[in-house]
Design an enzyme around this catalytic site. Structure first.
Site, PDB file in Angstrom:
ATOM      1  N   ASP A 202       0.915  -1.063  -0.008  1.00 32.65           N
ATOM      2  CA  ASP A 202       0.016   0.012   0.019  1.00 32.65           C
ATOM      3  C   ASP A 202       0.821   1.287  -0.155  1.00 32.65           C
ATOM      4  O   ASP A 202       0.593   2.230  -0.583  1.00 32.65           O
ATOM      5  CB  ASP A 202      -0.948   0.119   1.312  1.00 32.65           C
ATOM      6  CG  ASP A 202      -1.858  -1.099   1.018  1.00 32.65           C
ATOM      7  OD1 ASP A 202      -1.973  -2.281   1.357  1.00 32.65           O
ATOM      8  OD2 ASP A 202      -2.903  -0.566   0.425  1.00 32.65           O
TER       9      ASP A 202
HETATM   10  O1  MRU Z   1      -7.545  -2.990   2.850  1.00 35.63           O
HETATM   11  P1  MRU Z   1      -7.428  -3.392   1.368  1.00 35.63           P
HETATM   12  O2  MRU Z   1      -8.168  -4.752   0.845  1.00 35.63           O
HETATM   13  O3  MRU Z   1      -7.461  -2.310   0.324  1.00 35.63           O
HETATM   14  O4  MRU Z   1      -5.870  -3.660   1.444  1.00 35.63           O
HETATM   15  C1  MRU Z   1      -5.297  -4.250   0.298  1.00 35.63           C
HETATM   16  C2  MRU Z   1      -3.792  -4.588   0.465  1.00 35.63           C
HETATM   17  O5  MRU Z   1      -3.037  -4.438   1.485  1.00 35.63           O
HETATM   18  C3  MRU Z   1      -2.963  -4.997  -0.782  1.00 35.63           C
HETATM   19  O6  MRU Z   1      -1.953  -5.928  -0.605  1.00 35.63           O
HETATM   20  C4  MRU Z   1      -2.536  -3.798  -1.469  1.00 35.63           C
HETATM   21  O7  MRU Z   1      -3.188  -2.573  -1.550  1.00 35.63           O
HETATM   22  C5  MRU Z   1      -1.905  -3.978  -2.934  1.00 35.63           C
HETATM   23  S1  MRU Z   1      -3.119  -4.493  -4.126  1.00 35.63           S
HETATM   24  C6  MRU Z   1      -2.121  -4.593  -5.492  1.00 35.63           C
END
Ligand code: MRU
Length: 376
Positions: A252
């Site tokens: 993220d």
């Molecule tokens: O809370 P989320 O489902 O948005 O978290 C997503 C993640 O942690 C993913 O690993 C990250 O965003 C990468 S997606 C290519």
């Protein structure tokens, strides 16, 4: 064809409701900033790249109808206000912030003597380019990551297929298509270099069991679902039999020194991987890199509501058959218990072996440090 979370044509954006997956495929029309904000905040779309793309494109659609004024300055003020609002939807993933910075820069490149319509045109073209670039990035990440893993797993000309573990959902559903960490798994599978993929349930939101397991089944990739708490036992008992070579996760926010914020549970997998001699690979497009933030200590971690731990909802199962016409919300804990629910954690860079971007694989230098400036 892989799953598509985002369907866009100029003037129209439809987003797959991921809360209803894997049982129902329902697309919501997302034609305003408010609709995008709600879609992102409620997790109907999630995943760092997908969040940024949906926000950017929803505003592009809105601009087709909006009264943005007549001058360049008025249009810039209007768009800035909408982007600032969208920025607040989710705080940890940097893709949204990076997209907003880029879009603000783009609209400021329009000549002041031009019109508001020219600002809108510039905005829409850049938002569409964000979508297009993301798909290309994912394909490149898949290819670079698979090259590196095949090379790292063996120095022989025909290495044995490897098995990997992934966490959360980083596939087509989290991006414009193909995916980042799941994109590497897809690429390994296409090359017949993948023996088996393991995916974690990813409590509390179950992106692993609801979304990644679904994508793996859909793509017919040999895969097994485990709970988050089974990873250590998996590595201890099955590493040899499965040739488990890597944990591959998305990101993220990767900050300047390589510290990486990703779905809660990522850090513990990195610790386990190091203990068991398994490579720990972060797949991150450059849109997920934040060179402004020096270390993981400065990353703001989103905390989510208590009900994500104390309750769960889904379609009911009657005599072993899923009945999508009836959903139920059930309690999984004493509703009075105190709850801590951070959505992400930060994996220190010393536990990460490589960061795979669309520009190539970043390895550490002799001092054990990442230099991420070289991918820009
Ligand atoms: O809370 P989320 O489902 O948005 O978290 C997503 C993640 O942690 C993913 O690993 C990250 O965003 C990468 S997606 C290519």
């Amino acid at each position: 064809m892989s799953l598509q979370a985002i369907r866009y044509t100029r003037g129209s954006l439809d987003v797959l409701d991921q809360l209803r997956l894997p049982h129902e495929h329902h697309y919501d029309a997302v034609h305003t900033s408010e609709a995008a904000f709600d879609c992102i905040r409620s997790m109907r779309v999630r995943g760092a790249p997908a969040i940024a793309i949906v926000a950017a494109l929803a505003l592009a659609v809105e601009l087709g109808q909006a009264q943005v004024g007549s001058t360049v300055a008025e249009a810039v003020t209007y768009i800035d206000g909408r982007l600032d609002y969208l920025y607040e939807s989710r705080p940890t993933a940097v893709d949204l912030g990076n997209a907003i910075t880029l879009l603000k820069k783009t609209i400021r490149s329009v000549d002041n003597s031009s019109s508001a319509a020219a600002v809108v045109d510039a905005y829409v073209a850049e938002a569409e380019a964000i979508l297009e670039r993301d798909l290309k990035s994912n394909l490149a990440i898949g290819s670079h990551g698979a090259d590196w893993l095949v090379g790292a797993a063996s120095s022989t000309a025909a290495p044995a297929p490897i098995s990997v573990l992934t966490h959360c959902n980083t596939g087509s559903l989290a991006t414009s298509g193909h995916g980042t960490a799941l994109g590497i798994i897809r690429s390994l599978h296409e090359r017949k270099a993948l023996k088996h993929a393991f995916c974690t349930e990813t409590r509390p939101y179950n992106q692993g069991s609801r979304l990644t397991a679904f994508e793996l089944v859909y793509e017919q990739i040999p895969a097994t679902l485990i709970t988050d708490s089974m990873a250590a036992a998996l590595f201890h008992l099955k590493k040899g039999a499965y040739n488990i070579a890597a944990v591959i996760v998305g990101a993220d926010r990767v900050v300047r020194n390589g510290d990486t914020a990703n779905k809660i549970g990522t850090y513990q997998l990195a610790v386990l991987a190091r203990h068991h001699g398994i490579k720990f690979v972060v797949a991150a497009p450059t849109t997920s890199i934040d060179l402004e933030t020096p270390t993981g200590a400065q990353i703001k971690i989103e905390e989510r509501k208590r009900e994500e731990l104390t309750q769960i909802s889904g379609p009911v199962v009657v005599d072993g058959v899923v009945d999508t016409s009836t959903t139920a919300r059930v309690a999984t804990a004493d509703q009075r218990i105190d709850v801590w629910n951070p959505a992400f954690d930060v994996t220190p860079h010393d536990l990460i072996d490589v960061i795979v971007t669309e520009k190539g694989v970043v390895e550490k230098n002799a001092d054990g440090e990442f230099d991420l400036t070289k991918v820009f």
